[in-house]
Design a protein around this motif. Structure first.
Motif, mmCIF file in Angstrom:
data_model
loop_
_atom_site.group_PDB
_atom_site.id
_atom_site.type_symbol
_atom_site.label_atom_id
_atom_site.label_comp_id
_atom_site.label_asym_id
_atom_site.label_seq_id
_atom_site.Cartn_x
_atom_site.Cartn_y
_atom_site.Cartn_z
ATOM 1 N N SER A 10 72.747 -109.553 -17.628
ATOM 2 C CA SER A 10 71.731 -108.783 -18.353
ATOM 3 C C SER A 10 71.292 -107.535 -17.583
ATOM 4 O O SER A 10 70.724 -106.623 -18.164
ATOM 5 C CB SER A 10 70.514 -109.659 -18.662
ATOM 6 O OG SER A 10 69.823 -109.986 -17.470
ATOM 7 N N ARG A 11 71.579 -107.468 -16.301
ATOM 8 C CA ARG A 11 71.211 -106.319 -15.480
ATOM 9 C C ARG A 11 72.389 -105.388 -15.202
ATOM 10 O O ARG A 11 72.240 -104.390 -14.509
ATOM 11 C CB ARG A 11 70.575 -106.785 -14.185
ATOM 12 C CG ARG A 11 69.302 -107.592 -14.427
ATOM 13 C CD ARG A 11 68.594 -107.920 -13.153
ATOM 14 N NE ARG A 11 68.096 -106.727 -12.485
ATOM 15 C CZ ARG A 11 66.905 -106.185 -12.701
ATOM 16 N NH1 ARG A 11 66.090 -106.727 -13.579
ATOM 17 N NH2 ARG A 11 66.530 -105.121 -12.045
ATOM 18 N N CYS A 12 73.557 -105.728 -15.726
ATOM 19 C CA CYS A 12 74.747 -104.892 -15.543
ATOM 20 C C CYS A 12 74.627 -103.619 -16.373
ATOM 21 O O CYS A 12 73.909 -103.576 -17.376
ATOM 22 C CB CYS A 12 76.005 -105.635 -16.001
ATOM 23 S SG CYS A 12 76.545 -106.937 -14.903
ATOM 24 N N SER A 13 75.377 -102.616 -15.971
ATOM 25 C CA SER A 13 75.532 -101.434 -16.805
ATOM 26 C C SER A 13 76.334 -101.867 -18.031
ATOM 27 O O SER A 13 77.340 -102.569 -17.903
ATOM 28 C CB SER A 13 76.282 -100.360 -16.022
ATOM 29 O OG SER A 13 76.504 -99.232 -16.813
ATOM 30 N N ARG A 14 75.885 -101.482 -19.228
ATOM 31 C CA ARG A 14 76.563 -101.884 -20.460
ATOM 32 C C ARG A 14 76.918 -100.645 -21.270
ATOM 33 O O ARG A 14 76.089 -99.748 -21.436
ATOM 34 C CB ARG A 14 75.666 -102.790 -21.289
ATOM 35 C CG ARG A 14 76.332 -103.205 -22.580
ATOM 36 C CD ARG A 14 75.451 -104.055 -23.445
ATOM 37 N NE ARG A 14 76.172 -104.425 -24.643
ATOM 38 C CZ ARG A 14 75.600 -104.771 -25.768
ATOM 39 N NH1 ARG A 14 74.292 -104.824 -25.858
ATOM 40 N NH2 ARG A 14 76.328 -105.088 -26.811
ATOM 41 N N HIS A 103 89.781 -99.605 -9.175
ATOM 42 C CA HIS A 103 89.691 -98.902 -7.906
ATOM 43 C C HIS A 103 90.321 -97.538 -8.078
ATOM 44 O O HIS A 103 91.440 -97.460 -8.585
ATOM 45 C CB HIS A 103 90.392 -99.658 -6.791
ATOM 46 C CG HIS A 103 90.331 -98.925 -5.491
ATOM 47 N ND1 HIS A 103 89.222 -98.925 -4.701
ATOM 48 C CD2 HIS A 103 91.229 -98.123 -4.881
ATOM 49 C CE1 HIS A 103 89.437 -98.182 -3.630
ATOM 50 N NE2 HIS A 103 90.641 -97.685 -3.722
ATOM 51 N N PRO A 104 89.660 -96.466 -7.697
ATOM 52 C CA PRO A 104 88.273 -96.437 -7.251
ATOM 53 C C PRO A 104 87.320 -96.719 -8.411
ATOM 54 O O PRO A 104 87.745 -96.902 -9.551
ATOM 55 C CB PRO A 104 88.101 -95.021 -6.715
ATOM 56 C CG PRO A 104 89.110 -94.205 -7.468
ATOM 57 C CD PRO A 104 90.265 -95.133 -7.737
ATOM 58 N N ILE A 105 86.044 -96.721 -8.108
ATOM 59 C CA ILE A 105 85.006 -96.977 -9.111
ATOM 60 C C ILE A 105 85.084 -95.946 -10.227
ATOM 61 O O ILE A 105 85.266 -94.763 -9.980
ATOM 62 C CB ILE A 105 83.614 -96.935 -8.440
ATOM 63 C CG1 ILE A 105 83.484 -98.131 -7.501
ATOM 64 C CG2 ILE A 105 82.492 -96.921 -9.471
ATOM 65 C CD1 ILE A 105 82.257 -98.065 -6.603
ATOM 66 N N ARG A 106 84.939 -96.406 -11.455
ATOM 67 C CA ARG A 106 84.868 -95.508 -12.612
ATOM 68 C C ARG A 106 83.435 -95.035 -12.768
ATOM 69 O O ARG A 106 82.580 -95.780 -13.226
ATOM 70 C CB ARG A 106 85.337 -96.228 -13.873
ATOM 71 C CG ARG A 106 86.819 -96.500 -13.874
ATOM 72 C CD ARG A 106 87.302 -96.898 -15.222
ATOM 73 N NE ARG A 106 87.054 -95.861 -16.199
ATOM 74 C CZ ARG A 106 87.688 -95.760 -17.360
ATOM 75 N NH1 ARG A 106 88.600 -96.644 -17.683
ATOM 76 N NH2 ARG A 106 87.393 -94.800 -18.201
ATOM 77 N N GLU A 107 83.195 -93.824 -12.412
ATOM 78 C CA GLU A 107 81.834 -93.251 -12.503
ATOM 79 C C GLU A 107 81.332 -93.256 -13.929
ATOM 80 O O GLU A 107 80.122 -93.391 -14.169
ATOM 81 C CB GLU A 107 81.821 -91.830 -11.933
ATOM 82 C CG GLU A 107 82.203 -91.736 -10.462
ATOM 83 C CD GLU A 107 81.179 -92.327 -9.519
ATOM 84 O OE1 GLU A 107 79.991 -92.360 -9.879
ATOM 85 O OE2 GLU A 107 81.564 -92.736 -8.410
ATOM 86 N N ASP A 108 82.245 -93.141 -14.924
ATOM 87 C CA ASP A 108 81.827 -93.112 -16.323
ATOM 88 C C ASP A 108 81.338 -94.474 -16.812
ATOM 89 O O ASP A 108 80.757 -94.571 -17.884
ATOM 90 C CB ASP A 108 82.956 -92.597 -17.230
ATOM 91 C CG ASP A 108 84.258 -93.366 -17.101
ATOM 92 O OD1 ASP A 108 84.539 -93.926 -16.020
ATOM 93 O OD2 ASP A 108 85.027 -93.404 -18.079
ATOM 94 N N TYR A 109 81.545 -95.532 -16.040
ATOM 95 C CA TYR A 109 81.086 -96.871 -16.423
ATOM 96 C C TYR A 109 79.835 -97.316 -15.675
ATOM 97 O O TYR A 109 79.354 -98.420 -15.886
ATOM 98 C CB TYR A 109 82.176 -97.910 -16.171
ATOM 99 C CG TYR A 109 83.315 -97.915 -17.163
ATOM 100 C CD1 TYR A 109 83.383 -97.023 -18.233
ATOM 101 C CD2 TYR A 109 84.337 -98.838 -17.036
ATOM 102 C CE1 TYR A 109 84.432 -97.054 -19.127
ATOM 103 C CE2 TYR A 109 85.392 -98.883 -17.938
ATOM 104 C CZ TYR A 109 85.435 -97.987 -18.982
ATOM 105 O OH TYR A 109 86.477 -98.027 -19.856
#
Length: 110
Positions: A10-14, A103-109
């Protein structure tokens, strides 16, 4: 108390990335975990990104199109999508859930 070690869904980026496709993400310093939840017959249209993507099906089934390969994958199966390779995913009648690591982190997510 909020923790960076333990992440509640519930605290994740969605994000809704395509109609009927929601993702829930958590990221560290160098990698990102994403839970992708597909409604029955939902489609992630063909796209590519520079990130490596490796995943495992949690439940349901989907048809994957990766480069020139096509395969139906189901619970417990894994896949690897190299960066820059066009890919598309179509959930089958029961819907589909998968865990993806980027990898690497998707900044758009974020």
């Amino acid at each position: 108390m909020e923790s960076r070690t333990f992440v509640d869904k519930s605290r994740c980026s969605r994000h809704t990335i395509f109609p009927g496709v929601d993702i829930f993400t958590a990221a560290g310093q160098e990698m990102m975990l994403s839970l992708a939840v597909f409604a029955p017959h939902a489609v992630v249209e063909e796209h590519s990104h520079p990130h490596e993507q490796v995943g495992m099906v949690v439940k349901g089934r989907a048809r994957f199109y990766v480069g020139d390969e096509e395969r139906v994958v189901g619970a417990g199966e894994m896949y690897f999508i190299p960066g820059g390779i066009p890919h598309r995913v179509v959930a089958l009648e029961e819907g589909f859930e998968a865990l993806d690591v980027f990898h690497p982190i998707r900044e758009d997510y974020l």
